[in-house]
Write a protein that holds these residues in place. Structure first.
Motif, short mmCIF file in Angstrom:
data_model
loop_
_atom_site.label_atom_id
_atom_site.label_comp_id
_atom_site.label_asym_id
_atom_site.label_seq_id
_atom_site.Cartn_x
_atom_site.Cartn_y
_atom_site.Cartn_z
N ARG A 214 3.74 -22.80 -20.03
CA ARG A 214 2.53 -23.58 -19.75
C ARG A 214 1.63 -23.66 -20.98
O ARG A 214 0.99 -24.69 -21.23
CB ARG A 214 1.77 -22.97 -18.56
N ARG A 215 1.58 -22.59 -21.74
CA ARG A 215 0.81 -22.61 -22.99
C ARG A 215 1.40 -23.63 -23.96
O ARG A 215 0.68 -24.38 -24.62
CB ARG A 215 0.81 -21.22 -23.61
N TYR A 216 2.73 -23.66 -24.04
CA TYR A 216 3.39 -24.63 -24.90
C TYR A 216 3.10 -26.06 -24.43
O TYR A 216 2.86 -26.97 -25.24
CB TYR A 216 4.90 -24.38 -24.90
N GLN A 217 3.10 -26.27 -23.11
CA GLN A 217 2.81 -27.58 -22.57
C GLN A 217 1.41 -28.05 -23.00
O GLN A 217 1.23 -29.20 -23.43
CB GLN A 217 2.92 -27.57 -21.06
N ARG A 218 0.43 -27.15 -22.90
CA ARG A 218 -0.94 -27.52 -23.30
C ARG A 218 -1.02 -27.82 -24.79
O ARG A 218 -1.68 -28.78 -25.22
CB ARG A 218 -1.90 -26.39 -22.93
N THR A 219 -0.33 -27.02 -25.58
CA THR A 219 -0.33 -27.25 -27.03
C THR A 219 0.30 -28.58 -27.37
O THR A 219 -0.23 -29.36 -28.17
CB THR A 219 0.43 -26.11 -27.74
N LEU A 220 1.42 -28.87 -26.75
CA LEU A 220 2.13 -30.13 -27.03
C LEU A 220 1.29 -31.32 -26.60
O LEU A 220 1.24 -32.35 -27.30
CB LEU A 220 3.47 -30.12 -26.30
N ALA A 221 0.64 -31.20 -25.45
CA ALA A 221 -0.21 -32.29 -24.98
C ALA A 221 -1.37 -32.55 -25.93
O ALA A 221 -1.78 -33.71 -26.14
CB ALA A 221 -0.73 -31.96 -23.58
N ALA A 222 -1.89 -31.49 -26.54
CA ALA A 222 -3.01 -31.65 -27.46
C ALA A 222 -2.59 -32.25 -28.79
O ALA A 222 -3.39 -32.89 -29.47
CB ALA A 222 -3.68 -30.29 -27.70
N LEU A 223 -1.34 -32.09 -29.16
CA LEU A 223 -0.86 -32.53 -30.47
C LEU A 223 -0.23 -33.91 -30.46
O LEU A 223 0.01 -34.50 -31.53
CB LEU A 223 0.16 -31.52 -31.02
N THR A 224 0.07 -34.43 -29.28
CA THR A 224 0.79 -35.70 -29.21
C THR A 224 -0.02 -36.74 -28.45
O THR A 224 -1.00 -36.42 -27.78
CB THR A 224 2.15 -35.50 -28.51
N ASP A 225 0.43 -38.01 -28.56
CA ASP A 225 -0.19 -39.08 -27.79
C ASP A 225 0.89 -40.08 -27.41
O ASP A 225 1.94 -40.16 -28.05
CB ASP A 225 -1.31 -39.76 -28.58
N PRO A 226 0.65 -40.88 -26.35
CA PRO A 226 1.68 -41.78 -25.84
C PRO A 226 2.15 -42.82 -26.84
O PRO A 226 3.32 -43.23 -26.81
CB PRO A 226 1.00 -42.45 -24.64
N GLU A 227 1.27 -43.26 -27.73
CA GLU A 227 1.65 -44.31 -28.67
C GLU A 227 2.63 -43.81 -29.72
O GLU A 227 3.64 -44.45 -30.01
CB GLU A 227 0.40 -44.88 -29.36
N CYS A 228 2.36 -42.63 -30.30
CA CYS A 228 3.21 -42.09 -31.36
C CYS A 228 4.39 -41.28 -30.81
O CYS A 228 5.42 -41.15 -31.46
CB CYS A 228 2.40 -41.20 -32.29
N HIS A 229 4.22 -40.75 -29.61
CA HIS A 229 5.25 -39.86 -29.07
C HIS A 229 5.54 -40.24 -27.61
O HIS A 229 5.31 -39.44 -26.70
CB HIS A 229 4.79 -38.40 -29.16
N PRO A 230 6.04 -41.45 -27.38
CA PRO A 230 6.26 -41.87 -25.99
C PRO A 230 7.29 -41.02 -25.25
O PRO A 230 7.14 -40.74 -24.06
CB PRO A 230 6.74 -43.32 -26.12
N ALA A 231 8.35 -40.59 -25.94
CA ALA A 231 9.38 -39.78 -25.28
C ALA A 231 8.84 -38.40 -24.91
O ALA A 231 9.08 -37.90 -23.80
CB ALA A 231 10.60 -39.63 -26.19
N VAL A 232 8.07 -37.79 -25.82
CA VAL A 232 7.47 -36.49 -25.52
C VAL A 232 6.47 -36.63 -24.38
O VAL A 232 6.39 -35.76 -23.49
CB VAL A 232 6.78 -35.92 -26.77
N THR A 233 5.74 -37.72 -24.36
CA THR A 233 4.77 -37.95 -23.28
C THR A 233 5.46 -38.03 -21.93
O THR A 233 4.98 -37.48 -20.93
CB THR A 233 3.98 -39.25 -23.55
#
Length: 256
Positions: A193-212
């Motif tokens: 869950r900590r990793y999920q929060r970190t990843l969400a803070a570092l990415t955005d739908p436009e640049c990282h649609p697959a990660v989103t």
């Protein structure tokens, strides 16, 4: 079976294979290869493979480091004998006709089990192909499971290297993650869950649609069960082997 002169094995491996006769008469030596290997395994199990040295093992045995060299020529030889000491015999083969896939599955699961029981094994440098009795027995088991697949011998070797490499990598990854969770004091679910929060803070739908899409799917809400992850990966690897076999034998099923 070949003689020691035919193989060119170092003395310690020659002893493991039974090529080097052991004296049956005379005073009982204060040291033996078995004692040396057992002491080295004890150090590795307690402190990791990095703690194993001729000096450290000699200290455990209460002898001088030079006395070990009458039995073991170098630390690399000692590593091989340590692996031999803790590696169990391969699992019992499945009945004739069971098929290559169940056989390789059993082989892979059994390897994973003894890696997890002896995590220090994962840190031993790989210095060459299998040469000790138990490692060759495991190679024999893996190759035998592929009999009747139509694969040539080089492809069979490639398959068992692929599967064993997957097993080793998964066991090492799980070992590292477990050590990290222990050091952080977090459970696997908390860490995920900590990793999920970190990843969400570092990415955005436009640049990282697959990660989103992964974040939105919820698959990172909790850690997967290690056994389930292993079985998933092994299944994918064996699906690839099945496709390889099908190319060799296009007119018949590649697995039962």
């Amino acid at each position: 079976m070949a003689s020691n002169e035919d193989t060119g094995l170092p003395a310690s491996l020659a002893t493991a294979w039974g090529f080097k006769p052991r004296p049956s008469k005379g005073p009982r030596p204060t040291l033996s290869l078995e004692r040396i290997v057992a002491a080295a395994v004890g150090v590795a199990a307690a402190e990791g493979i990095g703690a194993v040295s001729m000096g450290r093992v000699a200290k455990e045995l209460g002898v001088s480091p030079m006395s070990l060299y009458r039995y073991v020529g170098a630390k690399d030889e000692l590593y091989i004998l340590m692996q031999e000491a803790v590696t169990p015999a391969p699992p019992e083969p499945l009945p004739d006709g069971a098929g290559w896939r169940p056989g390789l599955t059993r082989w892979a699961r059994a390897q994973r089990a003894f890696f997890h029981e002896n995590l220090w094994l994962l840190r031993v440098p790989v210095s060459g192909p299998p040469a000790s009795p138990q490692s060759v027995a495991w190679m024999e088991y893996g190759l035998t499971t592929l009999d009747g697949t139509g694969l040539d011998e080089g492809s069979k070797l490639g398959v068992i290297m692929l599967v064993s490499g997957y097993v080793r990598n998964e066991a090492m990854l799980m070992s590292d993650l477990d050590a990290a969770h222990t050091a952080s004091g977090r459970t696997p679910d908390e860490a995920m869950r900590r990793y999920q929060r970190t990843l969400a803070a570092l990415t955005d739908p436009e640049c990282h649609p697959a990660v989103t899409r992964v974040l939105e799917s919820g698959v990172l809400n909790q850690a997967d069960e290690p056994d389930a992850d292993f079985e998933f990966g092994l299944g994918v690897v064996l699906d690839g082997v099945a496709a390889l076999i099908a190319r060799y034998t296009p007119d018949r099923p590649s697995s039962p």
